[in-house]
Design a protein around this motif. Sequence first.
Motif, mmCIF file in Angstrom:
data_model
loop_
_atom_site.group_PDB
_atom_site.id
_atom_site.type_symbol
_atom_site.label_atom_id
_atom_site.label_comp_id
_atom_site.label_asym_id
_atom_site.label_seq_id
_atom_site.Cartn_x
_atom_site.Cartn_y
_atom_site.Cartn_z
ATOM 1 N N ARG A 1 5.588 14.323 42.061
ATOM 2 C CA ARG A 1 6.799 13.680 42.590
ATOM 3 C C ARG A 1 7.612 14.681 43.402
ATOM 4 O O ARG A 1 8.033 15.711 42.882
ATOM 5 C CB ARG A 1 7.625 13.095 41.456
ATOM 6 C CG ARG A 1 7.003 11.840 40.835
ATOM 7 C CD ARG A 1 7.909 11.243 39.805
ATOM 8 N NE ARG A 1 8.036 12.145 38.657
ATOM 9 C CZ ARG A 1 9.059 12.117 37.804
ATOM 10 N NH1 ARG A 1 10.052 11.265 37.970
ATOM 11 N NH2 ARG A 1 9.098 12.950 36.777
ATOM 12 N N TYR A 2 7.818 14.348 44.680
ATOM 13 C CA TYR A 2 8.591 15.201 45.578
ATOM 14 C C TYR A 2 10.034 14.716 45.665
ATOM 15 O O TYR A 2 10.320 13.542 45.419
ATOM 16 C CB TYR A 2 7.982 15.163 46.985
ATOM 17 C CG TYR A 2 6.659 15.872 47.123
ATOM 18 C CD1 TYR A 2 6.598 17.245 47.338
ATOM 19 C CD2 TYR A 2 5.460 15.160 47.066
ATOM 20 C CE1 TYR A 2 5.382 17.895 47.488
ATOM 21 C CE2 TYR A 2 4.250 15.798 47.215
ATOM 22 C CZ TYR A 2 4.214 17.164 47.427
ATOM 23 O OH TYR A 2 3.015 17.802 47.570
ATOM 24 N N GLN A 3 10.921 15.627 46.085
ATOM 25 C CA GLN A 3 12.296 15.212 46.367
ATOM 26 C C GLN A 3 12.319 14.218 47.517
ATOM 27 O O GLN A 3 13.087 13.256 47.509
ATOM 28 C CB GLN A 3 13.148 16.446 46.690
ATOM 29 C CG GLN A 3 13.402 17.333 45.491
ATOM 30 C CD GLN A 3 14.289 18.515 45.813
ATOM 31 O OE1 GLN A 3 14.515 18.857 46.974
ATOM 32 N NE2 GLN A 3 14.810 19.166 44.782
ATOM 33 N N ASN A 4 11.474 14.455 48.546
ATOM 34 C CA ASN A 4 11.291 13.482 49.619
ATOM 35 C C ASN A 4 10.305 12.439 49.112
ATOM 36 O O ASN A 4 9.092 12.674 49.097
ATOM 37 C CB ASN A 4 10.759 14.167 50.876
ATOM 38 C CG ASN A 4 10.543 13.189 52.030
ATOM 39 O OD1 ASN A 4 10.682 11.966 51.876
ATOM 40 N ND2 ASN A 4 10.194 13.705 53.201
ATOM 41 N N CYS B 1 1.667 12.686 46.688
ATOM 42 C CA CYS B 1 0.520 13.540 46.374
ATOM 43 C C CYS B 1 -0.099 13.067 45.074
ATOM 44 O O CYS B 1 0.586 12.945 44.059
ATOM 45 C CB CYS B 1 0.940 15.003 46.246
ATOM 46 S SG CYS B 1 -0.399 16.103 45.716
ATOM 47 N N TRP C 1 4.650 22.590 46.122
ATOM 48 C CA TRP C 1 5.162 22.061 44.859
ATOM 49 C C TRP C 1 6.357 22.837 44.313
ATOM 50 O O TRP C 1 6.735 22.656 43.156
ATOM 51 C CB TRP C 1 4.049 22.062 43.810
ATOM 52 C CG TRP C 1 2.926 21.121 44.110
ATOM 53 C CD1 TRP C 1 2.865 20.204 45.122
ATOM 54 C CD2 TRP C 1 1.693 20.996 43.399
ATOM 55 N NE1 TRP C 1 1.677 19.521 45.088
ATOM 56 C CE2 TRP C 1 0.929 19.989 44.035
ATOM 57 C CE3 TRP C 1 1.153 21.645 42.290
ATOM 58 C CZ2 TRP C 1 -0.341 19.615 43.604
ATOM 59 C CZ3 TRP C 1 -0.114 21.275 41.856
ATOM 60 C CH2 TRP C 1 -0.849 20.261 42.502
ATOM 61 N N ALA D 1 7.590 23.554 51.982
ATOM 62 C CA ALA D 1 7.742 22.117 52.234
ATOM 63 C C ALA D 1 6.999 21.770 53.530
ATOM 64 O O ALA D 1 6.805 22.621 54.386
ATOM 65 C CB ALA D 1 9.218 21.772 52.357
ATOM 66 N N PRO D 2 6.532 20.532 53.693
ATOM 67 C CA PRO D 2 6.800 19.383 52.811
ATOM 68 C C PRO D 2 5.738 19.141 51.741
ATOM 69 O O PRO D 2 5.916 18.262 50.913
ATOM 70 C CB PRO D 2 6.816 18.218 53.801
ATOM 71 C CG PRO D 2 5.794 18.614 54.823
ATOM 72 C CD PRO D 2 5.923 20.106 54.972
ATOM 73 N N ALA E 1 8.893 20.287 43.461
ATOM 74 C CA ALA E 1 8.332 18.997 43.045
ATOM 75 C C ALA E 1 8.167 18.959 41.526
ATOM 76 O O ALA E 1 8.159 19.992 40.859
ATOM 77 C CB ALA E 1 6.980 18.768 43.713
#
Length: 204
Positions: free
Chosen positions: A32-35, A40, A10, A6-7, A13
């Motif tokens: 799509r990231y959790q944050n 990206c 993947w 992170a961040p 993600a």
Amino acid sequence: MEQVGAPLGWSSAVVPPAPKFGKEIYASFNVRYQNKRVKCTGGYAYRSAAYLSDDCAAHDDRLFFRFDVRDSAINYQQLLRKNAPEVIEAFGAYRADLCFFLYEVFFEQKNAGVLQRLRSDASIDIDGRNNIFTLQAVNYWDGELCQRALGYGRDEVIRRLTGKVPRVEPLMDGVYVVFSDNPDLTFEEYCAYNDALKPVLGLV
């Protein structure tokens, strides 16, 4: 990329399947990231005969990351020290940069005369496969780009910049340079290190 931390990595993600081409010659996707504040997008050009014969950065495969350096979930210094080099190596990049939004645009406007002269030479791919015009906060140049854009190898880049930048080190067959590790970098500071260090590297 799933093995990168992170961040930007993947591992946690949601990465979509590689997109197919429709009527366009460029395919793109979103990770799509959790944050959700980290973005990206990626893309690649259709491998046509023109792609294979035209040596220009417009045809490169690309990953774009966007994030706020003030985000409490991001350790900016660790990102520069560890995460960014991991991404560069995972992607097998020949060049990479970490830039501050719009600074490059303003810098090009400030140097419009020089850019116009460079653009008049069809053999020059500005900030592409054979040219380095802008020194971003962070840059990676592989060994071939060093030779094509600078005329010398990564060891000479390291020699010239050691003691003048926060970080310069070998990465793969190229060089990873942190020109500024200041998350509050101003445009004036950005211009100042470009003006001071481009001549050190022998750049226009």
